[in-house]
Every structure is written in structure tokens, then in C-alpha cells.
Design an enzyme around this catalytic site. Structure first.
Site, mmCIF file in Angstrom:
data_model
loop_
_atom_site.group_PDB
_atom_site.id
_atom_site.type_symbol
_atom_site.label_atom_id
_atom_site.label_comp_id
_atom_site.label_asym_id
_atom_site.label_seq_id
_atom_site.Cartn_x
_atom_site.Cartn_y
_atom_site.Cartn_z
ATOM 1 C CB SER A 119 -0.776 0.013 1.189
ATOM 2 O OG SER A 119 -1.505 -1.002 1.472
ATOM 3 C CG HIS A 140 -2.060 -0.496 -4.199
ATOM 4 N ND1 HIS A 140 -2.464 0.831 -3.599
ATOM 5 C CD2 HIS A 140 -2.507 -1.159 -3.023
ATOM 6 C CE1 HIS A 140 -3.024 0.944 -2.453
ATOM 7 N NE2 HIS A 140 -3.346 -0.154 -2.020
ATOM 8 C CD GLU A 152 -2.115 3.885 -6.182
ATOM 9 O OE1 GLU A 152 -1.579 5.124 -6.126
ATOM 10 O OE2 GLU A 152 -2.094 3.318 -5.275
ATOM 11 C CG ASN A 190 -3.285 3.812 0.888
ATOM 12 O OD1 ASN A 190 -4.499 3.661 1.488
ATOM 13 N ND2 ASN A 190 -2.865 2.552 0.516
#
Ligand SMILES: NC(=O)c1ccc[n+]([C@@H]2O[C@H](COP(=O)([O-])OP(=O)(O)OC[C@H]3O[C@@H](n4cnc5c(N)ncnc54)[C@H](O)[C@@H]3O)[C@@H](O)[C@H]2O)c1
Length: 282
Positions: A119, A140, A152, A190
Site C-alpha cells: 500500500s 496495488h 495502481e 493512500n
């Protein structure tokens, strides 16, 4: 190289979802974890999820059976020796991931791409633990993997354009939409989501509102499908804390300091849904 067999390391919240979508999309999947109970739990979760798709008419029983047959589990990473592509989804800990990448690099064939579902941890750092940094990439997935369509893709300092292309094509084969992000702490998702969750936890700690009030404000006032504290419980509070730690260390700004209440809940083993207790009880 044609990718037929995919290795997934880590059978927790994310690993089981990643294994499921690859198996559903026609790939043979070897799912590996250090803990047999996690593998048993993952198999159970995957079978339940596939059965739901059949129930809803989104998958035929024959396709469900074929997907189940394409999945095998093991507690030994040596079973990944035949994998054409490997996705790592173990705990969000840089030292553990680096050690794993060094081991994977030692036995995977030289052309095999090693992807991390991290992450927030630097892909460049993980690549540097191998002798194939050009073939180390961030992939991700979002939680829950079978439902969320975004992936991602993170290009480390040494990741090659060819590795990015292969990962992007794989995303398309899985019915996902890839979006490229640069290798900065937290990438795009994130970097933006986790400070909001951390701020919601500060608001609980300071008594600005109850978890229910905060979640309701964000759902009804901001049109978020899920409140930030429900989402934190869903992600796992240990994962949230680890990501805030990476943002804080990597960006150096005190605005990213993990909320003390988050630290306290994780120390108490209140990790959210997976432990039965978080901001809510499950
Ligand atoms: N939870 C989320 O919503 C979410 C979303 C996107 C990405 N991620 C990332 O995905 C990764 C996994 O997160 P998770 O929530 O699935 O964690 P989790 O705690 O649910 O599962 C981690 C699994 O890894 C296993 N494991 C630990 N060390 C291992 C090793 N050396 N070899 C094999 N297995 C090992 C554990 O036994 C456990 O089953 C993390 O990097 C996390 O940041 C999580």
C-alpha cells in the site's frame, strides 16, 4: 513469455482476493502463506465468493468449478518455482517484504516479474533487494479485490517499460483498470485516503464526534459510499498504522503522524473486522 501460472504470496485479506480474480480469469494460481490456517481461511473465503457469483447469475457453475480447480495452496514458497508471474501480498513491513523478494529472486526464473501489492512501501527499495530491479513493480489492488476495478501500477526507479506493459495487460485480462503512480510513499491512493482516515481517528480521540456520527457525516455530507472509520475497520487498523508510518517516515511532515488512538487500538489487538473489534464490533 505467456503468463499461465501466477504465484500469490500471502493469503490474508488481499491475497485471497487476488488469487480469486486470477483463478476466475483463467490463470492457474499457487497461493502461498506461512500459516496453514490462513490458507484454509482463504480457500473458504474464495469458495464462498465464487458461490455468490453463481447464485447471482454472474458465473456459471462450470466456470466456478474450473476456477476452484485452477487454485492450489501451499505453505512452501518453493512451490512457486513454476510461476510465470508472482504477486506478493504479505504484511505491510519493509524488512519482511525485502527478505521475501530476495528469496523469490533466488529461485524464480530470470524473466519472471515480481509484483508487490504494498500500500505504501517503496518499490525501488523492494527492487534493490533483488538482482532484477527492472522486473519489480507495484501492483496495488483495492479491497475487496473481486469487486474493486482499480489497480495502481507503481514504477520503481529501475522498473522497465516492458514490466509496466506486462502488468498493465494483466490488469486488463483481469477486467481491472490500471493507473500509473510514481514511487512516492503511499503512491496516489493512500497518500490521499490514509490522512483522511487518520484525521477521522483524531476526531474520535478528541471527542469531536462518535464513530457513527463521523461516518454518517462523510456518507451523507460528502457522498462517500462508506464512512472512514468503517473503511479503516475493513482495511485493518494494523495496515492503516503501517501505512501512516511509511507516510510519516518517508515524507517527514508531522501532519502524517499516526493518531495515538490508532496506535493504542492496534496495541490492544483491536484490528477491525479481521479481529472482530475495531471502531465497531463484528
Ligand atoms: N487490507 C487492505 O485493505 C489492503 C488494500 C490494499 C493493499 N493492501 C496491502 O496488501 C498487503 C497484505 O495486506 P492484508 O490486509 O492482506 O494483510 P493480512 O494481515 O490480512 O495478511 C497478510 C498475510 O501474509 C502472511 N505472511 C506474513 N509473512 C509472510 C511470508 N514471509 N510469507 C508468506 N506469507 C506471509 C500472513 O500469514 C497473512 O496471512 C499489505 O502490503 C497491505 O498494505 C492491503
Amino acid at each position: 513469455m505467456t503468463i499461465k501460472t501466477v504465484g500469490v504470496v500471502g493469503a490474508g485479506t488481499m491475497g485471497n482476493g487476488i488469487a480469486q480474480v486470477f483463478a476466475q480469469s483463467g490463470f492457474s494460481v499457487r497461493l502461498v502463506d506461512v500459516a496453514q490456517p490462513m490458507l484454509d481461511r482463504a480457500r473458504g473465503a474464495i469458495e464462498k465468493s465464487l458461490a455468490k457469483l453463481v447464485e447471482k447469475g454472474k458465473m456459471t457453475s462450470a466456470d466456478c468449478e474450473a476456477a476452484r480447480r485452477r487454485l492450489s495452496t501451499s505453505i512452501s514458497i518453493d512451490d512457486l518455482v513454476e510461476a510465470d508471474y508472482i504477486v506478493e501480498a504479505i504484511i505491510e513491513d519493509a524488512a519482511a517484504k525485502r527478505a521475501l523478494f530476495t528469496s523469490l529472486d533466488a529461485f524464480a526464473r530470470p524473466e519472471v516479474i515480481l509484483a508487490s501489492n504494498t500500500s505504501s512501501i517503496s518499490i525501488t527499495l523492494l527492487g534493490a533487494a533483488t538482482k532484477r530491479a527492472d522486473k519489480v513493480i507495484g501492483m496495488h489492488f483495492m479491497n475487496p479485490v473481486p469487486i474493486m476495478t482499480l489497480v495502481e501500477l507503481i514504477r520503481g526507479q529501475a522498473t522497465s517499460a516492458d514490466s509496466m506493459r506486462v502488468a498493465s495487460e494483466l490488469c486488463t485480462a483481469l477486467g481491472k483498470t490500471p493507473v500509473e503512480a510514481a514511487d512516492y510513499p503511499g503512491f496516489i491512493a493512500n497518500r490521499i485516503l490514509m490522512p483522511m482516515i487518520n484525521e477521522a481517528i483524531f476526531a474520535v480521540m478528541e471527542g469531536v464526534g462518535t464513530p457513527e456520527a463521523i461516518d454518517t457525516v462523510m456518507k451523507l455530507g460528502m457522498n462517500h459510499p462508506m464512512g472512514p472509520l468503517t473503511l479503516a475497520d475493513f482495511i485493518g487498523l494494523d495496515v492503516c498504522l503501517a501505512i501512516m508510518g511509511v507516510l510519516h517516515d518517508g515524507l517527514g511532515d508531522p501532519k502524517y503522524r499516526p493518531c495515538p488512538l490508532l496506535r493504542r487500538m492496534v496495541a490492544a489487538g483491536h484490528l477491525g473486522r479481521k479481529s472482530g473489534q475495531g471502531f465497531y464490533t463484528y
